[in-house]
Design an enzyme around this catalytic site. Structure first.
Site, PDB file in Angstrom:
ATOM      1  N   LYS A 223      15.822  26.610  61.942  1.00  0.00           N
ATOM      2  CA  LYS A 223      14.899  25.627  61.348  1.00  0.00           C
ATOM      3  C   LYS A 223      15.337  24.220  61.767  1.00  0.00           C
ATOM      4  CE  LYS A 223      14.456  22.854  57.958  1.00  0.00           C
ATOM      5  NZ  LYS A 223      13.590  21.826  58.558  1.00  0.00           N
TER       6      LYS A 223
ATOM      7  N   GLU B  37      28.403  20.481  58.462  1.00  0.00           N
ATOM      8  CA  GLU B  37      28.829  19.268  59.186  1.00  0.00           C
ATOM      9  C   GLU B  37      28.013  18.120  58.603  1.00  0.00           C
ATOM     10  OE1 GLU B  37      31.173  19.060  61.386  1.00  0.00           O
ATOM     11  OE2 GLU B  37      31.527  21.195  61.700  1.00  0.00           O
TER      12      GLU B  37
ATOM     13  N   CYS C  43      26.404  10.637  63.542  1.00  0.00           N
ATOM     14  CA  CYS C  43      27.327  10.910  62.440  1.00  0.00           C
ATOM     15  C   CYS C  43      28.668  10.237  62.701  1.00  0.00           C
ATOM     16  CB  CYS C  43      27.503  12.402  62.251  1.00  0.00           C
ATOM     17  SG  CYS C  43      27.896  13.240  63.783  1.00  0.00           S
TER      18      CYS C  43
ATOM     19  N   GLU D 216      26.886   5.859  53.730  1.00  0.00           N
ATOM     20  CA  GLU D 216      26.353   6.027  55.084  1.00  0.00           C
ATOM     21  C   GLU D 216      24.939   5.428  55.153  1.00  0.00           C
ATOM     22  OE1 GLU D 216      25.256   9.943  56.472  1.00  0.00           O
ATOM     23  OE2 GLU D 216      26.317   9.605  58.350  1.00  0.00           O
TER      24      GLU D 216
END
Ligand code: NAP
Length: 488
Positions: free
Chosen positions: A174, A247, A281, A378
């Site tokens: 997905k 992750e 990231c 973030e």
């Protein structure tokens, strides 16, 4: 009328049962580029069912033969590299040179894991008893749910699907709803490479219900997820007793010591902070600079940030492309406001840019305290915070003050400072005299703390996420030997 694409289940392209669709947009214009099926629970059930059946045969294909399909996939990726890179730029927005890098990372990954088909090493070790042999072998996990973000729409699926396949798993994939076209092109090439029907299945659709249905499905034995921390936490709750690899996010920093080669550090901070529009990231969203060189560093950094050219990624003159969508622009704007309210000083940027598309100016804050929200959370956009410190102790404390622990970097010529950084920074990756971005596929990739749960992707450790270890004892003594009890 935009083109429409379908799900790929059990070797056939199909509409979703509900017939519902969604569009993906070009972030440089905000206009739709193609339409995709919204897979519901029914479609996911079908995909998991066929994957389960296909996996039973796939696991018996010798691993070197599985590897050959990966190698063919690598050749096809090479043949279609330019076309795929253009698709990445069109749908995800990154500049074309970076999009080519995204595809190249998938090529490298496919080649690396093709070779793994002839390794998949276990261990042999002496037994404590006579005439007894001990070893480990690798087993597939079963059906893997692969759930990916949009920021590396070709490379991240490759990081996961290549090791999953070579280890003998089937997958239900997905992709992010912002980049389903890239995922469809990726799967088309896998089919061309000869992956048998049912071994790779593509289900496009939203995190909920499509992603949730995969995560909760009892027929799925493993989940490999890359995305943000909050989604990761919810996946961990929903997955039950599955093998889960997460992750997650990062709040990466670059330390600049007073003896640093300044031009090199500036190149690193510009690339680390604004490459991929800060949507990596591993992006360097914090610069931790020694107060002795702060003034000079700040002046040149801001001057260079202001000169970066914003524009569509397809334009060769563009340095910084758009953000992925409107929500990302709103988030950057919201954090700019938070930074100002927290008392940080805005040196440049801080506003959306242009009339069409999702652009945000490269933004630099200074006078940032390590505990401010803009230095802790973030933002995933082109917003860099400068934190001034007195010495290496303060620099490492600031670096470690965040909940994340993905990538980190130090610029210095002092070997002692470099080794202190290597030993004391809490992160999965530390660079010396290079920015926080630049992973190579034959080395493990991943983070500590709330960046994940300890799995590593890529490199030899990438195999661990997608295989189970079986321990095997072969006793050829012809008598009962009791471990820990019989001495001889
Ligand atoms: P996200 O919102 O978590 O989405 C990632 C994927 O999860 C998408 O396919 C999304 O589907 C799906 N999803 C959303 N909710 C779900 C749910 N409840 N159950 C199952 N699947 C669900 O992440 P993002 O904001 O797109 O991606 C950026 C994040 O990824 C950043 O935090 C970045 O640091 C992180 N990232 C980490 C790494 C790493 O290796 N550590 C690498 C790249 C990116 P939809 O798209 O349909 O919502």
């Amino acid at each position: 009328m935009v083109s429409s694409f379908r799900l790929y289940i059990g070797g056939k392209w199909a509409n979703s049962r509900s017939g519902e669709t969604f569009s993906s947009l070009n972030p440089a214009t905000g206009k739709p580029i193609a339409s995709f099926q919204k897979a519901g629970e029914d479609d996911v059930n079908r995909a998991v069912d066929v994957a389960g059946k296909a996996q039973k045969k796939w696991k018996d294909v010798p691993a070197p033969k599985r590897g050959e399909i990966l190698l063919r996939f690598a050749y096809l990726l090479k043949q279609h590299k330019e076309e795929l890179a253009q698709t990445v730029t069109l749908e995800m927005g990154k500049v074309l040179t970076e999009a080519r890098g995204d595809v190249q990372e998938a090529i490298d990954t496919a080649e690396y894991f093709a070779g793994e088909g002839r390794r998949l090493f276990g261990h042999t070790t002496p037994s404590e008893l006579r005439n007894k042999f001990a070893m480990t072998i690798r087993m597939p996990v079963g059906v893997f749910g692969i759930i990916t973000p949009w920021n590396f729409p070709i490379a991240i699926p490759a990081w996961k699907i290549m090791p999953a396949l070579v280890c003998g798993n089937a997958v239900v994939f997905k992709p992010a709803s912002d980049t389903p076209l890239c995922a469809t092109k990726f799967v088309e090439l896998l089919i061309k490479a000869g992956v048998p029907s049912g071994v790779v299945n593509l289900v496009t659709g939203p995190g909920d219900p499509t992603g949730t249905a995969i995560v909760k499905h009892k027929g799925v034995r493993g989940i490999s997820f890359t995305g943000n921390r909050e989604t990761g936490e919810s996946i961990l709750k929903n997955a039950g007793l599955k093998k889960v690899g997460l992750e997650l996010g990062g709040k990466n920093g670059i330390i600049i010591m007073p003896d640093a080669p300044l031009e090199l550090a500036l190149d690193g901070v510009i690339w680390g902070g604004f490459g991929t529009t800060g949507q990596r990231c591993t992006a360097a969203s914090r610069v931790i600079v020694d107060e002795k060189i702060r003034g000079k560093f700040e002046r040149i950094f801001v001057d260079r940030a202001k000169r970066l050219r914003l524009g569509p990624g397809i334009n060769p003159k563009t340095d910084v492309g758009p953000l992925i969508n409107k929500a990302a622009v709103d988030k950057a704007r919201r954090y700019t406001q938070i930074g100002l309210e927290e008392g940080a000083k805005l040196l440049c940027g801080g506003k959306p840019h242009g009339k069409a598309g999702f652009f945000y100016q490269p933004t630099v804050f200074t006078d940032v305290a390590p505990d401010m929200k803009i230095a802790q959370e973030e933002i995933f956009g082109p917003v860099v915070s400068i934190i001034s410190v007195k010495n290496i102790d303060e620099a490492i404390d600031a670096m470690n003050s965040v909940r994340y622990g993905l990538s980190s970097s130090i610029y210095t010529r002092d070997i002692n400072a470099a080794f202190r950084a290597i030993h004391e920074i809490e992160a999965g990756i530390t660079y010396v005299n290079a920015p926080t971005i630049g992973a190579e596929v034959h080395l493990p990739f991943g983070g500590v703390k709330e960046t994940g749960i300890g799995t590593r992707e890529a490199g030899i450790e990438g195999i661990n996420e997608f295989s189970e270890t079986k321990t095997v004892y072969i006793d050829y003594s012809g008598r009962l030997q009791r471990a820990q009890i019989d001495a001889d």
